[in-house]
Design an enzyme around this catalytic site. Structure first.
Site, short mmCIF file in Angstrom:
data_model
loop_
_atom_site.label_atom_id
_atom_site.label_comp_id
_atom_site.label_asym_id
_atom_site.label_seq_id
_atom_site.Cartn_x
_atom_site.Cartn_y
_atom_site.Cartn_z
N SER A 8 0.84 -1.20 0.00
CA SER A 8 0.00 0.00 0.00
C SER A 8 0.87 1.25 0.00
O SER A 8 0.38 2.36 0.16
CB SER A 8 -0.92 0.00 1.23
OG SER A 8 -0.14 -0.06 2.43
N GLY A 10 2.85 4.04 -1.69
CA GLY A 10 2.76 4.69 -2.99
C GLY A 10 4.01 4.56 -3.84
O GLY A 10 3.92 4.31 -5.05
N TYR A 11 5.18 4.72 -3.23
CA TYR A 11 6.43 4.67 -4.00
C TYR A 11 6.65 3.27 -4.57
O TYR A 11 6.96 3.11 -5.75
CB TYR A 11 7.61 5.06 -3.11
CG TYR A 11 8.91 5.23 -3.87
CD1 TYR A 11 9.35 6.49 -4.25
CD2 TYR A 11 9.68 4.13 -4.24
CE1 TYR A 11 10.52 6.65 -4.96
CE2 TYR A 11 10.85 4.28 -4.94
CZ TYR A 11 11.27 5.55 -5.30
OH TYR A 11 12.43 5.70 -6.02
N LYS A 12 6.47 2.25 -3.74
CA LYS A 12 6.65 0.87 -4.22
C LYS A 12 5.66 0.54 -5.32
O LYS A 12 6.00 -0.12 -6.30
CB LYS A 12 6.48 -0.11 -3.06
CG LYS A 12 7.62 -0.17 -2.07
CD LYS A 12 7.38 -1.31 -1.10
CE LYS A 12 8.48 -1.43 -0.07
NZ LYS A 12 8.26 -2.59 0.82
N ASP A 70 10.41 -7.46 0.05
CA ASP A 70 10.84 -7.04 1.38
C ASP A 70 12.32 -6.67 1.30
O ASP A 70 13.08 -7.29 0.54
CB ASP A 70 10.63 -8.14 2.42
CG ASP A 70 10.84 -7.61 3.83
OD1 ASP A 70 10.00 -6.81 4.28
OD2 ASP A 70 11.84 -7.98 4.47
N ASP A 157 15.85 6.04 2.90
CA ASP A 157 16.38 6.70 1.70
C ASP A 157 17.15 7.99 2.00
O ASP A 157 18.19 8.24 1.37
CB ASP A 157 15.26 6.98 0.69
CG ASP A 157 14.79 5.72 -0.01
OD1 ASP A 157 15.34 4.64 0.27
OD2 ASP A 157 13.87 5.81 -0.85
N LYS A 177 16.66 6.51 -9.30
CA LYS A 177 16.63 5.53 -8.21
C LYS A 177 15.98 4.23 -8.67
O LYS A 177 16.39 3.14 -8.29
CB LYS A 177 15.88 6.09 -7.00
CG LYS A 177 16.05 5.18 -5.78
CD LYS A 177 14.94 5.35 -4.77
CE LYS A 177 15.01 4.20 -3.76
NZ LYS A 177 13.86 4.18 -2.85
#
Length: 209
Positions: A8, A10-12, A70, A157, A177
Site C-alpha cells: 500500500s 505509494g512509491y513501491k 521485502d 532513503d 533511483k
C-alpha cells in the site's frame, strides 16, 4: 492478466507498476485499492521469508498472481542492525522519520564513527494463488550519511548513499533511483518469470477460444 502488488506504499506501487507496464498488458491493482485489507505480521528473519509470507497471504486472499517484496538495511558496525527490525526499528507504531532518528543516534554511539558502511538486501517474489513461487534477490552497498538529505523516497532513503553516488537515495530523481536501487535490481532479475507467466496466460486464453 490480473496481478496484485502486495503493498500500500505509494512509491513501491509506482515503481512496480512502471516495471510491469514495460512487460505487457496487465490488469494491475494494489493494496491501496483495498484499505481494509489486513496484511500478516512480518515474522521472517530474511527478506525472502517476509516477501513470501506477504505474497502468499495476498495471493490466496485475492486469488490472483501477486508481486511482493521485502528489504532490510544492514549495518555491520551495528551488528547487522536494523536488519529484520528495519520496518520497526524505533517501535511498531513509529514512522519512517522515527526509525531514521534512532539509527542516527545508534551511529553516534559507535566507537569508530568512521565506519558507516551499510547495505540493503532485497527479495521480490512472484506468487500464484496456488502457491507457485518465483523469487529474485539483489543487494546494494553504500554508506550511512551523517544527517538526513533529500525529500523523495521513503524509509531510510534520506540516509543511504549508494556506492559510486554522492547523493542519498532521497536526493536522486525517482527515475534514476528506479534504475539503481536494490528493489529495481531484483525486479529486473524477476522479469523472465513475469514474462513466462504472462505468456502462459495468453496461451491458455487462446486455447480456450
Amino acid at each position: 492478466m490480473k496481478i496484485l502488488i502486495a503493498s500500500s506504499h505509494g512509491y513501491k506501487v509506482r515503481e512496480t507498476k512502471a516495471f510491469l507496464k514495460k512487460l505487457g498488458e496487465f490488469d494491475i491493482f494494489s493494496l491501496v485499492d483495498y484499505p481494509s485489507y489486513q496484511p500478516p505480521k512480518e515474522t521472517g528473519e530474511t527478506p525472502e521469508e517476509n516477501a513470501i509470507q506477504k505474497g502468499l497471504f495476498a495471493a490466496q486472499t485475492f486469488r490472483c498472481w501477486t508481486i511482493a517484496d521485502d528489504s532490510m538495511l544492514i549495518i555491520p558496525a551495528l551488528g547487522g542492525l536494523p536488519g529484520k527490525l528495519s520496518a520497526s526499528f524505533a517501535g511498531e507504531q513509529a514512522n519512517d522519520k522515527d526509525h531514521r532518528k534512532k539509527l542516527l543516534e545508534n551511529m553516534r554511539l559507535l566507537e569508530n564513527t568512521i565506519d558507516r558502511s551499510a547495505y540493503f538486501e532485497c527479495c521480490v517474489a512472484l506468487i500464484s494463488p496456488f502457491g507457485k513461487i518465483f523469487k529474485a534477490h539483489a543487494s546494494c552497498e553504500g554508506t550511512i550519511a551523517f544527517e538526513e538529505r533529500g525529500s523523495s523516497g521513503f524509509g531510510y532513503d534520506p540516509l543511504f548513499v549508494k556506492h559510486d553516488y554522492k547523493q542519498t537515495y532521497a536526493e536522486l530523481p525517482e527515475a534514476i533511483k528506479n534504475q539503481v536501487s536494490h528493489r529495481a535490481k531484483a525486479l529486473v532479475k524477476l522479469q523472465p518469470y513475469v514474462e513466462t507467466v504472462l505468456a502462459n496466460h495468453l496461451l491458455a486464453g487462446k486455447e480456450s477460444l
